[in-house]
Every structure is written in C-alpha cells, then in structure tokens.
Design a protein around this motif. Structure first.
Motif, short mmCIF file in Angstrom:
data_model
loop_
_atom_site.label_atom_id
_atom_site.label_comp_id
_atom_site.label_asym_id
_atom_site.label_seq_id
_atom_site.Cartn_x
_atom_site.Cartn_y
_atom_site.Cartn_z
N HIS A 10 0.85 -1.18 0.00
CA HIS A 10 0.00 0.00 0.00
C HIS A 10 0.90 1.24 0.00
CE1 HIS A 10 -3.94 -2.01 1.17
NE2 HIS A 10 -3.05 -2.99 1.22
N VAL A 11 0.65 2.14 -0.94
CA VAL A 11 1.48 3.33 -1.09
C VAL A 11 0.71 4.55 -0.58
CG1 VAL A 11 2.80 4.76 -2.69
CG2 VAL A 11 2.57 2.29 -3.10
N PHE A 12 1.36 5.32 0.29
CA PHE A 12 0.76 6.52 0.86
C PHE A 12 1.65 7.72 0.54
CE2 PHE A 12 -0.80 3.02 3.32
CZ PHE A 12 -2.11 3.35 3.63
N VAL A 13 1.02 8.87 0.29
CA VAL A 13 1.74 10.11 0.03
C VAL A 13 1.28 11.16 1.02
CG1 VAL A 13 2.16 11.98 -1.62
CG2 VAL A 13 2.10 9.60 -2.41
N ARG A 14 2.22 11.85 1.61
CA ARG A 14 1.91 12.87 2.60
C ARG A 14 1.70 14.22 1.91
NH1 ARG A 14 3.82 13.14 8.14
NH2 ARG A 14 3.36 15.18 9.01
N ARG A 15 0.58 14.85 2.21
CA ARG A 15 0.31 16.20 1.76
C ARG A 15 -0.08 17.03 2.97
NH1 ARG A 15 -2.44 13.00 -2.15
NH2 ARG A 15 -1.35 12.97 -4.16
N GLY A 16 0.87 17.84 3.42
CA GLY A 16 0.67 18.57 4.67
C GLY A 16 0.66 17.60 5.83
N ALA A 17 -0.40 17.63 6.63
CA ALA A 17 -0.54 16.70 7.74
C ALA A 17 -1.40 15.50 7.39
CB ALA A 17 -1.13 17.43 8.96
N GLU A 18 -1.86 15.43 6.14
CA GLU A 18 -2.76 14.37 5.72
C GLU A 18 -2.00 13.27 4.96
OE1 GLU A 18 -5.96 14.15 6.54
OE2 GLU A 18 -5.79 16.03 7.67
N TRP A 19 -2.43 12.02 5.18
CA TRP A 19 -1.87 10.88 4.46
C TRP A 19 -2.93 10.34 3.51
CZ3 TRP A 19 3.12 9.39 4.58
CH2 TRP A 19 3.91 9.92 5.60
N ASN A 20 -2.58 10.22 2.23
CA ASN A 20 -3.52 9.76 1.22
C ASN A 20 -3.02 8.47 0.59
OD1 ASN A 20 -5.37 12.15 1.18
ND2 ASN A 20 -3.48 13.19 0.61
N ALA A 21 -3.88 7.45 0.57
CA ALA A 21 -3.54 6.19 -0.09
C ALA A 21 -3.66 6.40 -1.60
CB ALA A 21 -4.47 5.09 0.37
N THR A 22 -2.57 6.13 -2.33
CA THR A 22 -2.57 6.37 -3.78
C THR A 22 -2.78 5.10 -4.59
OG1 THR A 22 -0.16 6.17 -3.86
CG2 THR A 22 -1.07 8.37 -3.51
N LYS A 23 -2.32 3.96 -4.10
CA LYS A 23 -2.49 2.72 -4.86
C LYS A 23 -2.18 1.51 -3.99
CE LYS A 23 0.41 3.88 -8.02
NZ LYS A 23 0.91 5.16 -7.46
N VAL A 24 -2.64 0.35 -4.46
CA VAL A 24 -2.29 -0.94 -3.86
C VAL A 24 -1.63 -1.76 -4.95
CG1 VAL A 24 -3.13 -3.03 -2.76
CG2 VAL A 24 -4.21 -0.83 -2.23
N ILE A 25 -0.44 -2.31 -4.66
CA ILE A 25 0.33 -3.06 -5.64
C ILE A 25 0.36 -4.53 -5.21
CG2 ILE A 25 2.54 -3.32 -6.83
CD1 ILE A 25 3.10 -0.38 -6.10
N PRO A 26 -0.37 -5.41 -5.88
CA PRO A 26 -0.34 -6.84 -5.53
C PRO A 26 0.87 -7.52 -6.17
CG PRO A 26 -1.92 -6.47 -7.28
CD PRO A 26 -1.36 -5.12 -6.94
N LEU A 27 1.48 -8.45 -5.45
CA LEU A 27 2.59 -9.23 -5.96
C LEU A 27 2.16 -10.69 -6.14
CD1 LEU A 27 5.57 -7.80 -3.88
CD2 LEU A 27 4.86 -7.18 -6.19
N PRO A 28 2.78 -11.43 -7.07
CA PRO A 28 2.38 -12.83 -7.30
C PRO A 28 2.62 -13.72 -6.09
CG PRO A 28 3.69 -12.01 -9.14
CD PRO A 28 3.79 -11.00 -8.04
#
Length: 442
Positions: free
Chosen positions: A104-122
């Motif tokens: 799960h990838v998160f990006v910080r914008r100010g004090a907020e954390w936003n989930a940007t994508k989920v990357i599944p692996l085999p």
C-alpha cells in the motif's frame, strides 16, 4: 569523593571488558531509556531518511503511527491493513501487508496521508523492502518474499523490483534478503539470514544484478560466523549489523566487539554501543574510534540482557533495527527489545553536537521568517508546449533555464522552460518578477 571513586571504578571496568581505555572517558550523566508513549503494540519501526519521523507499524490494529522525533510525540496516524514492513522515502511511504502479499502506497500532503495505490505481488509473504535513500531514490523498491515453513528463507524465496509510481514489478532473483546501498549503486544479498548463523553475504552492481539476475557477476562475498541482518543509514561504505560495523571491500567487520547492540546515528557518522548498563559513542573514521561513555538505565522489565538486546537469532523476521538522531545539542535514541512490542527511547545530551536544527524548527526573533511571494505557488496543472502532456504539480523554483516542479506523489521534476506552454511560461515569468528580494546587507 565517593562519586569520583565510583566513576573511576566503572571506567576501569569498561577498559577491561571493551578494550578502549586510552580513548574512552566516562561521563557522570545517565542515559535513561523509557517506553515510547504510544497506545498500540509495535510490530516494526522505520525512520525517515533525515531522521525527522519514526514510523511504527501496528499489525493487529491495522494502522501506522507517525512519531515526530523533535517534538517527542505521535504526530499522525493512518489506516492500512495488517502493516508489517514499512519503507519511508521523502513524502512517500510504502507499507507491506505480508499475508495478502501487497504493498500500500501513501503520500503525505501537509498533515494528511492519502492512499494512492495498492500493488499486488504474485507471491505472498513480504518480509522486507529496501531502496536507496535521499536523492538516489527513484521510486523503485526491492522486495523480498518468502514462503511458509522453517526452510522457506533459503528454499522458497523470490525478489522483485517494484515501481511505486506505476505499480509495475519484475522478478529478478531468489535470495533470502536483498538490501540496496545508500546510493543504489550496490545490492547486497544474504542467504539463510533467519535460520543459520553461517549465511553468506554477496555484493553486486545494482544495474548488473537487475539485468542478469542469477547470472550477475559477484563483486565480492563473505560473511562472519554469525552473520546478522546488515543495513546502511549513512552515505559511504559503512554497514551496520547487530553489534558490528562493517566496511571496506570486500565487506569485513571493522568493529565487532563494541557491545551487545550498535545504534547508528542517521545525522552523522557515529554509532552508539550498548553493553549492559553502559553506552559508548564511536566515530566512523576509517576505523571505529571510541569517544566517550555514559551509564545507561533501562526500565525494570528490560534489565536482563536476553530481554533487552535484539540478538539476531531470535529476531524471527523482525527486520527493523535501532535508530539515533542528533538534533543540535540533543541525542534521540530508539530501540525495540527482543520479543517485545514496545519501543524504548532516550533523550540525552549529544555526544557530538550538530549545527543542523530540526527542519520543522519554528523561526524565532533572531531568525526572522522571509516574507511570502505575492503570487501563490499552489498546485496547478502544467501543460507541454504542444499540449499533448500535462501534470499536476507545485512550482518550487527556476534554475539554469529549468523549472523545478513537485508532483502530487512527491516526485521532483526538472522541465526546460521552453518545453512548457505559453501560459505556463508567462506564469513562471510573473512568479520570478514578483519574488521578494532578500536584503543582502542584513
């Protein structure tokens, strides 16, 4: 007089057991470790590149806490399913769900954390993620996955390189562990690191290993009779592992009798060695040079060595490590005892102070805040000269004819000014003309 006698006796004991009598001077200050004030059991911890943030994963509570090192408190939290391994680079944080086998990838914008994508692996069973640090990080992460069972760490392993931006991934190796060097030029592999003390260390050119896989040319190999989990925190040729410091080519122990545990400083090339009720500072200058020592005090529940120190044989895939950060005249230490779900921390006077304050230090009367520009540099849409491409980003600056942009995902771009649309070029020109000049005579 009694205090002097006790200090002298302790100093002589340190000399006899650790062999650095000529360099080490014992201070009368005590470094007191206490449990970190957090409401949830800690599964793993990871520190940001600059040491400003400590990320604590709470697997059973499906969340990650973000601890502000300078302020000494939890700054924020964000939800994510069964977090285990955490990798923090700039404003991007990747969190691995070991059971589901996704990132799960998160990006910080100010004090907020936003989930940007989920990357599944085999393959499920994500045990570890590694990537270069600082400017060398290019959104590529090296991921180690293991199967189930006692022999999985050397018979059922897969390694992937994953692009956190696009979600694309590629299998390139089958090693027990893959770790990137600080600058990404080298990839270090370890075999049987969790089950056997005789596991080997191999070092490859990062580019060659990605291209050639198992046919890559090994630059050098080695190991010790008890090979720990090895990692880097500073730029350069020093690697840490358990209670040892490695360096040179091939990788060799250059400090292997420092104590029970080595804690590296992310802000300068120092390590702190814990040994019973002692903590000693050592500078990395070609060799490990002892500086000074202090008493260390731990909570009652963690005063037994077997309960306190993270001996690698009992780690059971807990691939985190202790951290230290020096901010001005204050040293912050973090360690997680073996078999415990708490983090112990200490604040003490810096062994070697730094002149670099925290990046979040507020301006004071003696350091006036620079006035803001009259034109805001908020996030906007930028378009290419022919209108075929666009991106949402903030204007950071202009240098040598290139516009510096900060994308939504935290990636920095350098775009030639003449490659932008007329509207964008006019915006940049107006922004430059209205920049408030600093007084050069103050």
């Amino acid at each position: 007089m009694l205090k002097t006698i006790l200090l002298t006796a302790t100093f002589l004991l340190v000399c006899a057991t650790q062999g650095f009598c000529q360099q080490t001077v014992l201070s009368d200050e005590t470094v007191k470790f206490v449990p970190l004030n957090v409401d949830y059991p800690v599964s793993l911890m990871e520190m940001s590149d600059e040491g400003d943030w400590l990320y604590l994963s709470h697997t059973g509570d499906n969340m990650v806490s973000v601890y502000d090192v300078a302020a000494g408190q939890i700054e924020s939290t964000f939800d994510t399913p069964s977090p285990r391994s955490v990798l923090a680079r700039g404003n991007t944080v990747a969190v691995a769900n070991e059971v589901a086998g996704n990132i799960h990838v998160f990006v910080r914008r100010g004090a907020e954390w936003n989930a940007t994508k989920v990357i599944p692996l085999p393959k499920k069973g994500i045990k570890y993620m590694s990537a270069p640090r600082g400017k060398a990080f290019r959104n590529f992460v090296f991921v180690t996955c293991h199967g189930e069972g006692g022999s999985a760490s050397y018979q059922d392993t897969v390694n992937y390189v994953v692009n956190l931006n696009s979600g694309a991934f590629q299998q390139f190796l089958e090693a027990s562990l893959v770790t990137a060097s600080h600058d990404g030029q080298f990839l270090l592999t370890q075999q049987s690191f969790n089950l056997s003390p005789g596991g080997g260390i191999s070092v490859y050119s990062g580019q060659n290993l990605l291209q050639a896989g198992r046919n890559a040319r090994k630059l050098f190999g080695g190991g010790t009779s008890s090979t720990p989990f090895i990692y880097q925190v500073n730029a350069g040729g020093y690697w840490m592992g358990g209670n040892m410091v490695f360096g040179g080519t091939p990788l060799m122990p250059i400090g292997d009798e420092l104590g029970e545990l080595v804690i590296p400083d992310v802000s300068q090339k120092l390590v702190y060695a814990l040994n019973g009720d002692m903590i000693t500072a050592h500078a990395l200058k070609g060799t490990v040079q002892s500086l000074t020592g202090r008493r260390a005090e731990f909570p009652q529940d963690f005063r037994e060595a077997d309960d306190l120190f993270n001996r690698w044989r009992s780690r059971s895939y807990r691939l985190d490590h202790p951290f230290a950060k020096t901010i001005g005249n204050e040293l912050h230490l973090f360690m997680r005892p073996a078999g415990a779900s708490v983090v112990l921390t200490a604040r003490t006077k810096a062994f070697v102070p730094t002149s670099t304050p925290s990046v979040r230090e507020k301006p004071t009367a003696s350091t006036p805040k620079r006035p803001a520009k009259s034109i805001a540099v908020a996030e906007r849409t930028w378009t290419s000269a022919k209108g075929q491409f666009s991106v949402r980003a903030k204007l950071v600056g202009v240098k040598d004819g290139n516009v510096q942009l900060l994308r939504e995902d935290g990636k920095e771009l350098s775009v030639p000014l003449d490659k932008l649309s007329v509207k964008d070029r006019e915006f940049v020109q107006e922004w430059q003309e209205t920049e408030i000049e600093e007084n050069p005579f103050e």
